[in-house]
Design a protein around this motif. Sequence first.
Motif, PDB file in Angstrom:
ATOM      1  N   MET A 111       8.787  15.438  -1.852  1.00 50.27           N
ATOM      2  CA  MET A 111       8.729  16.817  -1.377  1.00 50.27           C
ATOM      3  C   MET A 111       7.453  17.446  -1.909  1.00 50.27           C
ATOM      4  SD  MET A 111      11.279  20.050  -2.218  1.00 50.27           S
ATOM      5  CE  MET A 111      12.537  19.611  -1.011  1.00 50.27           C
ATOM      6  N   GLY A 112       6.723  18.130  -1.020  1.00 49.05           N
ATOM      7  CA  GLY A 112       5.483  18.761  -1.446  1.00 49.05           C
ATOM      8  C   GLY A 112       5.326  20.154  -0.873  1.00 49.05           C
ATOM      9  N   PHE A 113       4.662  21.006  -1.630  1.00 48.99           N
ATOM     10  CA  PHE A 113       4.430  22.390  -1.242  1.00 48.99           C
ATOM     11  C   PHE A 113       2.932  22.628  -1.114  1.00 48.99           C
ATOM     12  CE2 PHE A 113       8.438  22.114  -3.356  1.00 48.99           C
ATOM     13  CZ  PHE A 113       9.260  23.066  -2.767  1.00 48.99           C
ATOM     14  N   SER A 114       2.515  23.244  -0.009  1.00 45.96           N
ATOM     15  CA  SER A 114       1.118  23.617   0.205  1.00 45.96           C
ATOM     16  C   SER A 114       0.206  22.390   0.046  1.00 45.96           C
ATOM     17  CB  SER A 114       0.739  24.751  -0.754  1.00 45.96           C
ATOM     18  OG  SER A 114      -0.493  25.329  -0.401  1.00 45.96           O
ATOM     19  N   ALA A 115      -0.753  22.423  -0.921  1.00 48.89           N
ATOM     20  CA  ALA A 115      -1.594  21.245  -1.130  1.00 48.89           C
ATOM     21  C   ALA A 115      -0.762  20.064  -1.618  1.00 48.89           C
ATOM     22  CB  ALA A 115      -2.702  21.566  -2.130  1.00 48.89           C
ATOM     23  N   GLY A 116       0.323  20.354  -2.348  1.00 49.29           N
ATOM     24  CA  GLY A 116       1.259  19.293  -2.713  1.00 49.29           C
ATOM     25  C   GLY A 116       1.914  18.690  -1.480  1.00 49.29           C
ATOM     26  N   GLY A 117       2.057  19.521  -0.421  1.00 48.78           N
ATOM     27  CA  GLY A 117       2.557  19.005   0.850  1.00 48.78           C
ATOM     28  C   GLY A 117       1.563  18.065   1.492  1.00 48.78           C
ATOM     29  N   HIS A 118       0.255  18.359   1.325  1.00 47.44           N
ATOM     30  CA  HIS A 118      -0.759  17.429   1.825  1.00 47.44           C
ATOM     31  C   HIS A 118      -0.672  16.100   1.089  1.00 47.44           C
ATOM     32  CE1 HIS A 118      -4.780  15.555   2.123  1.00 47.44           C
ATOM     33  NE2 HIS A 118      -4.755  16.031   3.361  1.00 47.44           N
ATOM     34  N   LEU A 119      -0.497  16.170  -0.227  1.00 43.68           N
ATOM     35  CA  LEU A 119      -0.390  14.937  -1.003  1.00 43.68           C
ATOM     36  C   LEU A 119       0.868  14.163  -0.618  1.00 43.68           C
ATOM     37  CD1 LEU A 119      -1.379  13.065  -3.194  1.00 43.68           C
ATOM     38  CD2 LEU A 119      -0.366  14.589  -4.909  1.00 43.68           C
ATOM     39  N   ALA A 120       1.972  14.882  -0.378  1.00 42.80           N
ATOM     40  CA  ALA A 120       3.213  14.221   0.035  1.00 42.80           C
ATOM     41  C   ALA A 120       3.054  13.568   1.400  1.00 42.80           C
ATOM     42  CB  ALA A 120       4.360  15.231   0.060  1.00 42.80           C
ATOM     43  N   ALA A 121       2.353  14.261   2.317  1.00 41.21           N
ATOM     44  CA  ALA A 121       2.109  13.684   3.645  1.00 41.21           C
ATOM     45  C   ALA A 121       1.154  12.506   3.560  1.00 41.21           C
ATOM     46  CB  ALA A 121       1.555  14.754   4.577  1.00 41.21           C
ATOM     47  N   THR A 122       0.177  12.594   2.655  1.00 42.05           N
ATOM     48  CA  THR A 122      -0.751  11.474   2.461  1.00 42.05           C
ATOM     49  C   THR A 122      -0.009  10.258   1.907  1.00 42.05           C
ATOM     50  OG1 THR A 122      -2.532  13.048   1.995  1.00 42.05           O
ATOM     51  CG2 THR A 122      -2.925  10.767   1.403  1.00 42.05           C
ATOM     52  N   LEU A 123       0.885  10.502   0.959  1.00 38.80           N
ATOM     53  CA  LEU A 123       1.700   9.404   0.432  1.00 38.80           C
ATOM     54  C   LEU A 123       2.565   8.814   1.536  1.00 38.80           C
ATOM     55  CD1 LEU A 123       2.704   7.787  -2.056  1.00 38.80           C
ATOM     56  CD2 LEU A 123       4.415   9.585  -2.389  1.00 38.80           C
ATOM     57  N   SER A 124       3.052   9.657   2.446  1.00 41.16           N
ATOM     58  CA  SER A 124       3.932   9.195   3.518  1.00 41.16           C
ATOM     59  C   SER A 124       3.186   8.405   4.585  1.00 41.16           C
ATOM     60  CB  SER A 124       4.628  10.399   4.167  1.00 41.16           C
ATOM     61  OG  SER A 124       5.436  11.082   3.236  1.00 41.16           O
ATOM     62  N   THR A 125       1.888   8.649   4.741  1.00 39.86           N
ATOM     63  CA  THR A 125       1.099   7.940   5.769  1.00 39.86           C
ATOM     64  C   THR A 125       0.194   6.867   5.175  1.00 39.86           C
ATOM     65  OG1 THR A 125      -0.597   9.678   5.657  1.00 39.86           O
ATOM     66  CG2 THR A 125       1.116   9.908   7.344  1.00 39.86           C
ATOM     67  N   LYS A 126      -0.050   6.929   3.849  1.00 41.99           N
ATOM     68  CA  LYS A 126      -0.948   5.969   3.199  1.00 41.99           C
ATOM     69  C   LYS A 126      -0.305   5.355   1.952  1.00 41.99           C
ATOM     70  CE  LYS A 126      -5.347   7.855   4.744  1.00 41.99           C
ATOM     71  NZ  LYS A 126      -4.710   8.611   5.836  1.00 41.99           N
ATOM     72  N   PHE A 127       0.998   5.145   2.020  1.00 44.25           N
ATOM     73  CA  PHE A 127       1.711   4.584   0.872  1.00 44.25           C
ATOM     74  C   PHE A 127       1.228   3.186   0.531  1.00 44.25           C
ATOM     75  CE2 PHE A 127       4.155   4.207   4.787  1.00 44.25           C
ATOM     76  CZ  PHE A 127       4.320   2.842   4.902  1.00 44.25           C
ATOM     77  N   ASP A 128       0.711   2.452   1.541  1.00 48.20           N
ATOM     78  CA  ASP A 128       0.256   1.079   1.295  1.00 48.20           C
ATOM     79  C   ASP A 128      -1.254   0.967   1.159  1.00 48.20           C
ATOM     80  OD1 ASP A 128      -0.317   1.677   3.891  1.00 48.20           O
ATOM     81  OD2 ASP A 128       0.588  -0.134   4.770  1.00 48.20           O
ATOM     82  N   LEU A 129      -1.967   2.095   1.094  1.00 49.91           N
ATOM     83  CA  LEU A 129      -3.412   2.050   0.888  1.00 49.91           C
ATOM     84  C   LEU A 129      -3.703   1.580  -0.535  1.00 49.91           C
ATOM     85  CD1 LEU A 129      -6.253   2.748   2.027  1.00 49.91           C
ATOM     86  CD2 LEU A 129      -5.960   5.014   0.974  1.00 49.91           C
ATOM     87  N   GLU A 130      -4.569   0.605  -0.698  1.00 55.00           N
ATOM     88  CA  GLU A 130      -4.877   0.068  -2.020  1.00 55.00           C
ATOM     89  C   GLU A 130      -5.896   0.965  -2.715  1.00 55.00           C
ATOM     90  OE1 GLU A 130      -6.007  -4.007  -1.879  1.00 55.00           O
ATOM     91  OE2 GLU A 130      -4.221  -4.640  -0.765  1.00 55.00           O
ATOM     92  N   THR A 131      -5.392   1.879  -3.503  1.00 52.64           N
ATOM     93  CA  THR A 131      -6.258   2.794  -4.245  1.00 52.64           C
ATOM     94  C   THR A 131      -6.470   2.336  -5.681  1.00 52.64           C
ATOM     95  OG1 THR A 131      -4.381   4.184  -4.926  1.00 52.64           O
ATOM     96  CG2 THR A 131      -5.457   4.741  -2.844  1.00 52.64           C
ATOM     97  N   TYR A 132      -5.716   1.336  -6.108  1.00 55.97           N
ATOM     98  CA  TYR A 132      -5.848   0.747  -7.439  1.00 55.97           C
ATOM     99  C   TYR A 132      -5.101  -0.570  -7.429  1.00 55.97           C
ATOM    100  CZ  TYR A 132      -1.069   2.448  -8.210  1.00 55.97           C
ATOM    101  OH  TYR A 132       0.277   2.684  -8.104  1.00 55.97           O
ATOM    102  N   GLU A 133      -5.278  -1.366  -8.451  1.00 52.43           N
ATOM    103  CA  GLU A 133      -4.591  -2.650  -8.553  1.00 52.43           C
ATOM    104  C   GLU A 133      -3.152  -2.410  -8.990  1.00 52.43           C
ATOM    105  OE1 GLU A 133      -5.018  -6.952 -10.865  1.00 52.43           O
ATOM    106  OE2 GLU A 133      -6.693  -5.516 -10.830  1.00 52.43           O
ATOM    107  N   ALA A 134      -2.227  -2.546  -8.034  1.00 52.90           N
ATOM    108  CA  ALA A 134      -0.834  -2.186  -8.291  1.00 52.90           C
ATOM    109  C   ALA A 134       0.076  -3.392  -8.200  1.00 52.90           C
ATOM    110  CB  ALA A 134      -0.383  -1.123  -7.285  1.00 52.90           C
ATOM    111  N   ASP A 135       1.314  -3.218  -8.712  1.00 55.06           N
ATOM    112  CA  ASP A 135       2.304  -4.285  -8.573  1.00 55.06           C
ATOM    113  C   ASP A 135       2.844  -4.263  -7.141  1.00 55.06           C
ATOM    114  OD1 ASP A 135       4.122  -2.154  -8.439  1.00 55.06           O
ATOM    115  OD2 ASP A 135       4.448  -2.206 -10.598  1.00 55.06           O
ATOM    116  N   LYS A 136       3.845  -5.079  -6.879  1.00 56.99           N
ATOM    117  CA  LYS A 136       4.333  -5.239  -5.512  1.00 56.99           C
ATOM    118  C   LYS A 136       5.425  -4.242  -5.134  1.00 56.99           C
ATOM    119  CE  LYS A 136       3.201 -10.173  -5.310  1.00 56.99           C
ATOM    120  NZ  LYS A 136       3.725 -11.542  -5.080  1.00 56.99           N
ATOM    121  N   ILE A 137       5.768  -3.332  -6.036  1.00 60.39           N
ATOM    122  CA  ILE A 137       6.789  -2.333  -5.716  1.00 60.39           C
ATOM    123  C   ILE A 137       6.259  -1.378  -4.648  1.00 60.39           C
ATOM    124  CG2 ILE A 137       8.183  -0.429  -6.625  1.00 60.39           C
ATOM    125  CD1 ILE A 137       8.134  -1.822  -9.330  1.00 60.39           C
ATOM    126  N   SER A 138       7.059  -1.120  -3.638  1.00 61.30           N
ATOM    127  CA  SER A 138       6.626  -0.257  -2.539  1.00 61.30           C
ATOM    128  C   SER A 138       6.498   1.197  -3.005  1.00 61.30           C
ATOM    129  CB  SER A 138       7.629  -0.322  -1.386  1.00 61.30           C
ATOM    130  OG  SER A 138       7.307   0.633  -0.395  1.00 61.30           O
TER     131      SER A 138
END
Length: 593
Positions: A156-183
């Motif tokens: 859940m995100g509010f205002s700019a936090g809503g942008h971040l929440a929407a970005t997470l919802s559309t780019k959850f699999d974007l490789e922004t760092y070396e991560a484990d395999k958890i979705s």
Amino acid sequence: MDYKRLLVIVIILFQCNLFFSQEEVLPVWPDKIPGAISAKNYQEQPVMRNGVLTGTSKVTQPEISVFSPENPNGTAVLILPGGGYGHLAIEKEGFKVARWLKSLGVTGFVLKYRMPSDEIMENKAIGPLQDAQEAMRIIRGNAEKWNLDKEKIGVMGFSAGGHLAATLSTKFDLETYEADKISARPAFSALIYPVISMNKDITHMGSRNNLLGEKASDEQINTFSNELNVSSETPPVFLAHATDDQAVPVENSIQYFLSAKDNKVPAELHIYEKGGHGFGLGTMAPNDEWPQTFKSWMQVHKLVEQDSVFVFSYFKGNGEDGLHLAYSKNGLNWKALNNDKSYLKPQLGNEKLMRDPCIIKGGDGRYHMVWTVGWTEKGIGYASSEDLINWSEQQYIPVMEHEEKARNCWAPELTYDHVNDEYMIYWATTIRGEFPETQIEADDGYNHRMYYTTTKDFKNFSPTKLLFDPGFNIIDASLIKANGQYYMFLKDETREPEQKNIRTATAQKIAGPYKNVSKPITGDYWAEGPTAAKIGDYWYVFFDKYTEKKYGAVRSSDLKTWEDVSKTISFPNGIRHGSILKVSEETLDRLNE
């Protein structure tokens, strides 16, 4: 580094964490933050108001604050406060929201994420997204620890936090760092007055400039315009926005909704005529209604339980045998539970009575009950329960013991204020010598007014204060919130000239001032002990026709015009003044067992 200043900040934040009752505060990056740049002069700047952490900026160490219900239902929400990517409104759009979700059995995780900054990030455009992705992976990776369903973790995100929440919802699999395999994919999203697009025609330029810089390329603009990046893999979304939002145009939510629709992503959009920007949980109509609407949306998506059954708490006789319960599937026809035997025997006071039991479900997911313990006591009874069957040790709350001339404490009621995360207890008391203008011999010296106290934990209570003096003898007040204000149903206890009826009064805040006392909403009979519930399109007020030894009801679609519907209801014989609440089928099954 200024270690003294850092120590003060740590102490302040620790105190705030205690105040807001988080179980724990976790670092998002316990080791090295990916893409971080060390900047000694870049230090977090918390904002305190009246001892409460309300906001913060220049975050360097992102953290997750955990709000766990006593009985988690498996659903969790990662909460992203707004602030234009320049600061975080962490109380209004973070902690307060988490406390409300906690009351629904939902575990809340408030993320204090880093603001995009070239001073501390190699690529500031992805810094906040890195924090959000890792926070989601931490929550999902520890689902068993917090009793969560991995498939019911949303954002859940509010205002700019809503942008971040929407970005997470559309780019959850974007490789922004070396991560484990958890979705990092959220199972659902709630976007409240969100920034969605970076298109200059509808974006919030402050958020865009902070995230992408003043010379953003077309590629960057398209990449972070979330309405352009919705796919069939985007999680279901709930959106709420106000038409008159002058900061973030409503077109942001509309464009995301249309993109979701085009991609067959389940989506629900609520647009309010008025409300502006930053209304949070809301205090005024119509935007104060979105939390209840979101709750209904979560119920449809099986994220929270359906409260579909009504339970009525009541007493019989003089209240000597304790708490009785009845249930109804339609709110009109009631049947006694437990063969109309008591669920809880009274133990408090000289008379050991349990009259006027009022039960609500609180912010902690527990049921809380107050009651009248005797005719001449200066305090009230209290107990809590997880299931309405097994109750805590009974507690005497001495709300009027400080008042030498107080004669009684009658018909206490309880209301949970989710905005302030506290409970208000209110009751009727006669104080000898007070309000002499309405004192008459026929009332045997009783001349009541409504008083109240507040508490967060039922251990510490605010000083008792006068809640309402309508200019006449008043008793049996009960509160609901509707249409952006509080409605008080109250008994006019006036004997000469005879009233003995139910009226209403209204206030913008829970503690008043209450005004606009209505004409009687009940008929030519003595009525007391009102309790209200929304059933279908109507508000029903049930009350004790105590001289006729039966129950009555009135209903209204607008809380102004009322009709008597007593002939349409049925209650167990001998039922006396109580309260109504909604529970799940599962709770009813346990009561029947």
